[in-house]
Design an enzyme around this catalytic site. Structure first.
Site, mmCIF file in Angstrom:
data_model
loop_
_atom_site.group_PDB
_atom_site.id
_atom_site.type_symbol
_atom_site.label_atom_id
_atom_site.label_comp_id
_atom_site.label_asym_id
_atom_site.label_seq_id
_atom_site.Cartn_x
_atom_site.Cartn_y
_atom_site.Cartn_z
ATOM 1 N N LYS A 9 0.837 -1.199 0.000
ATOM 2 C CA LYS A 9 0.000 0.000 0.000
ATOM 3 C C LYS A 9 0.876 1.255 0.000
ATOM 4 O O LYS A 9 2.098 1.181 0.209
ATOM 5 C CB LYS A 9 -0.949 -0.064 1.197
ATOM 6 C CG LYS A 9 -1.948 -1.246 1.104
ATOM 7 C CD LYS A 9 -2.837 -1.338 2.334
ATOM 8 C CE LYS A 9 -3.871 -2.458 2.202
ATOM 9 N NZ LYS A 9 -4.746 -2.543 3.406
ATOM 10 N N TYR A 49 -12.611 -2.539 -2.616
ATOM 11 C CA TYR A 49 -13.090 -2.543 -1.226
ATOM 12 C C TYR A 49 -14.617 -2.404 -1.153
ATOM 13 O O TYR A 49 -15.142 -1.990 -0.119
ATOM 14 C CB TYR A 49 -12.391 -1.449 -0.427
ATOM 15 C CG TYR A 49 -10.966 -1.799 -0.065
ATOM 16 C CD1 TYR A 49 -10.663 -2.984 0.618
ATOM 17 C CD2 TYR A 49 -9.905 -0.954 -0.398
ATOM 18 C CE1 TYR A 49 -9.353 -3.324 0.941
ATOM 19 C CE2 TYR A 49 -8.589 -1.282 -0.062
ATOM 20 C CZ TYR A 49 -8.332 -2.472 0.612
ATOM 21 O OH TYR A 49 -7.036 -2.797 0.951
ATOM 22 N N PHE A 57 -15.277 3.933 7.899
ATOM 23 C CA PHE A 57 -13.942 4.320 7.445
ATOM 24 C C PHE A 57 -13.760 4.178 5.935
ATOM 25 O O PHE A 57 -12.649 4.338 5.432
ATOM 26 C CB PHE A 57 -12.866 3.520 8.192
ATOM 27 C CG PHE A 57 -13.016 2.016 8.060
ATOM 28 C CD1 PHE A 57 -12.550 1.343 6.933
ATOM 29 C CD2 PHE A 57 -13.619 1.270 9.070
ATOM 30 C CE1 PHE A 57 -12.673 -0.025 6.801
ATOM 31 C CE2 PHE A 57 -13.752 -0.121 8.950
ATOM 32 C CZ PHE A 57 -13.274 -0.759 7.805
ATOM 33 N N ARG A 85 -1.249 -14.725 3.130
ATOM 34 C CA ARG A 85 -1.999 -14.165 4.265
ATOM 35 C C ARG A 85 -1.278 -14.420 5.585
ATOM 36 O O ARG A 85 -1.280 -13.567 6.473
ATOM 37 C CB ARG A 85 -3.412 -14.753 4.332
ATOM 38 C CG ARG A 85 -4.338 -14.309 3.221
ATOM 39 C CD ARG A 85 -4.924 -12.938 3.429
ATOM 40 N NE ARG A 85 -5.981 -12.891 4.420
ATOM 41 C CZ ARG A 85 -6.776 -11.848 4.604
ATOM 42 N NH1 ARG A 85 -6.646 -10.761 3.838
ATOM 43 N NH2 ARG A 85 -7.690 -11.864 5.536
ATOM 44 N N THR A 91 -5.215 -8.074 10.262
ATOM 45 C CA THR A 91 -5.528 -6.749 9.696
ATOM 46 C C THR A 91 -4.912 -5.593 10.480
ATOM 47 O O THR A 91 -4.395 -4.649 9.885
ATOM 48 C CB THR A 91 -7.068 -6.565 9.672
ATOM 49 O OG1 THR A 91 -7.635 -7.687 8.985
ATOM 50 C CG2 THR A 91 -7.459 -5.290 8.957
ATOM 51 N N ARG A 102 2.825 -7.114 8.779
ATOM 52 C CA ARG A 102 2.124 -6.032 9.492
ATOM 53 C C ARG A 102 2.659 -5.875 10.912
ATOM 54 O O ARG A 102 2.772 -4.761 11.425
ATOM 55 C CB ARG A 102 0.614 -6.278 9.487
ATOM 56 C CG ARG A 102 -0.019 -5.981 8.114
ATOM 57 C CD ARG A 102 -1.449 -6.469 8.069
ATOM 58 N NE ARG A 102 -2.148 -6.069 6.844
ATOM 59 C CZ ARG A 102 -3.241 -6.667 6.402
ATOM 60 N NH1 ARG A 102 -3.766 -7.685 7.071
ATOM 61 N NH2 ARG A 102 -3.828 -6.235 5.295
ATOM 62 N N ASN A 112 -1.892 -0.064 7.143
ATOM 63 C CA ASN A 112 -1.390 -1.400 7.495
ATOM 64 C C ASN A 112 -0.516 -2.040 6.418
ATOM 65 O O ASN A 112 -0.398 -3.252 6.337
ATOM 66 C CB ASN A 112 -2.541 -2.307 7.940
ATOM 67 C CG ASN A 112 -3.538 -2.584 6.843
ATOM 68 O OD1 ASN A 112 -3.415 -2.061 5.743
ATOM 69 N ND2 ASN A 112 -4.520 -3.424 7.121
ATOM 70 N N HIS A 115 -1.739 -5.489 1.371
ATOM 71 C CA HIS A 115 -2.972 -6.248 1.148
ATOM 72 C C HIS A 115 -2.631 -7.616 0.584
ATOM 73 O O HIS A 115 -1.704 -7.743 -0.218
ATOM 74 C CB HIS A 115 -3.855 -5.518 0.130
ATOM 75 C CG HIS A 115 -4.897 -6.413 -0.478
ATOM 76 N ND1 HIS A 115 -6.063 -6.746 0.171
ATOM 77 C CD2 HIS A 115 -4.929 -7.107 -1.646
ATOM 78 C CE1 HIS A 115 -6.776 -7.581 -0.590
ATOM 79 N NE2 HIS A 115 -6.097 -7.811 -1.695
ATOM 80 N N GLU A 126 -9.246 -9.958 -8.191
ATOM 81 C CA GLU A 126 -8.347 -8.827 -7.950
ATOM 82 C C GLU A 126 -7.282 -8.717 -9.030
ATOM 83 O O GLU A 126 -6.916 -7.609 -9.446
ATOM 84 C CB GLU A 126 -7.716 -8.961 -6.556
ATOM 85 C CG GLU A 126 -8.750 -8.762 -5.450
ATOM 86 C CD GLU A 126 -8.269 -9.157 -4.062
ATOM 87 O OE1 GLU A 126 -9.013 -8.886 -3.097
ATOM 88 O OE2 GLU A 126 -7.173 -9.733 -3.930
HETATM 89 P P1 GTP Z 1 -6.776 -6.406 3.107
HETATM 90 O O1 GTP Z 1 -5.730 -7.434 2.850
HETATM 91 O O2 GTP Z 1 -6.293 -4.994 2.856
HETATM 92 O O3 GTP Z 1 -8.088 -6.720 2.431
HETATM 93 O O4 GTP Z 1 -7.006 -6.452 4.688
HETATM 94 P P2 GTP Z 1 -7.797 -7.541 5.518
HETATM 95 O O5 GTP Z 1 -8.395 -8.584 4.628
HETATM 96 O O6 GTP Z 1 -6.888 -8.005 6.603
HETATM 97 O O7 GTP Z 1 -8.950 -6.672 6.181
HETATM 98 P P3 GTP Z 1 -10.375 -6.226 5.556
HETATM 99 O O8 GTP Z 1 -10.550 -6.794 4.193
HETATM 100 O O9 GTP Z 1 -11.405 -6.479 6.585
HETATM 101 O O10 GTP Z 1 -10.177 -4.640 5.477
HETATM 102 C C1 GTP Z 1 -9.595 -4.081 4.335
HETATM 103 C C2 GTP Z 1 -8.745 -2.899 4.729
HETATM 104 O O11 GTP Z 1 -9.569 -1.876 5.289
HETATM 105 C C3 GTP Z 1 -7.707 -3.153 5.809
HETATM 106 O O12 GTP Z 1 -6.535 -3.754 5.334
HETATM 107 C C4 GTP Z 1 -7.432 -1.750 6.294
HETATM 108 O O13 GTP Z 1 -6.571 -1.051 5.379
HETATM 109 C C5 GTP Z 1 -8.817 -1.124 6.211
HETATM 110 N N1 GTP Z 1 -9.474 -1.172 7.508
HETATM 111 C C6 GTP Z 1 -10.013 -2.248 8.152
HETATM 112 N N2 GTP Z 1 -10.534 -1.891 9.339
HETATM 113 C C7 GTP Z 1 -10.313 -0.552 9.441
HETATM 114 C C8 GTP Z 1 -10.633 0.433 10.447
HETATM 115 O O14 GTP Z 1 -11.214 0.139 11.483
HETATM 116 N N3 GTP Z 1 -10.247 1.728 10.186
HETATM 117 C C9 GTP Z 1 -9.603 2.082 9.036
HETATM 118 N N4 GTP Z 1 -9.259 3.370 8.837
HETATM 119 N N5 GTP Z 1 -9.293 1.199 8.078
HETATM 120 C C10 GTP Z 1 -9.641 -0.095 8.289
HETATM 121 MG MG MG Z 2 -9.556 -8.173 2.896
#
Ligand code: GTP
Ligand code: MG
Length: 134
Positions: A9, A49, A57, A85, A91, A102, A112, A115, A126
């Site tokens: 990212k 997303y 958010f 992963r 996350t 992370r 974070n 992805h 994707e």
């Molecule tokens: P990705 O690999 O990026 O998809 O992350 P993930 O699968 O571990 O988490 P998820 O798909 O639930 O969320 C996607 C992304 O949204 C996260 O990686 C974060 O960048 C963002 N995100 C998730 N929760 C929060 C939150 O509470 N606040 C904010 N600002 N961003 C969030």
């Molecule tokens: Mg995700």
């Protein structure tokens, strides 16, 4: 063999972490099959997303992903999705154990670092969305 979509990212790119992060995947035994530095359009970010559209958010998340170039990759190998992963970690970097990407490179969930696709089907989607290829 299996392919995963992995994206460093904008915070990871800005902080100069591309080499260190790519190294983690290579050390694990996964192969970098394709990579591109790119700017993500708001439309692509909103599609990627889309499942989070109702979260408070969501706007911040789209701003973040479009705030600078990302380093988008296809990582290939046995169990690429699950293995990527587990290298990436949970996350929220505050909860991610040391040794995960992370856990080692992030402080909080707003930025974070990276992805990774959460299923082979989503990896296919994707890769098509970001690279228009498979
Ligand atoms: P990705 O690999 O990026 O998809 O992350 P993930 O699968 O571990 O988490 P998820 O798909 O639930 O969320 C996607 C992304 O949204 C996260 O990686 C974060 O960048 C963002 N995100 C998730 N929760 C929060 C939150 O509470 N606040 C904010 N600002 N961003 C969030
Ligand atoms: Mg995700």
């Amino acid at each position: 063999s299996e392919k995963a979509f992995v994206m460093i990212k904008p915070d990871g790119v800005r902080r100069g972490l591309i080499g260190k992060i790519v190294n983690r995947f290579e050390e694990k035994g996964l192969t970098l099959a394709w990579a591109e530095m790119m700017n993500v359009s708001r439309e692509t970010a909103e599609t990627h997303y889309g499942h989070l559209r109702d979260k408070p958010f969501f706007g911040e998340l789209v701003d973040y992903i479009t705030s600078g170039p990302v380093f988008a990759m296809i990582v290939e190998g046995r169990g690429a999705v699950k293995n990527a992963r587990s290298l990436i970690g949970p996350t929220d970097p505050a909860a991610a154990p040391p040794g995960t990407i992370r856990g080692d490179y992030g402080l909080d969930v707003e930025e974070n670092v990276i992805h990774g696709s959460d299923s082979p089907d989503n990896a296919t989607r994707e890769i098509a969305l970001f690279f228009n290829r498979m």
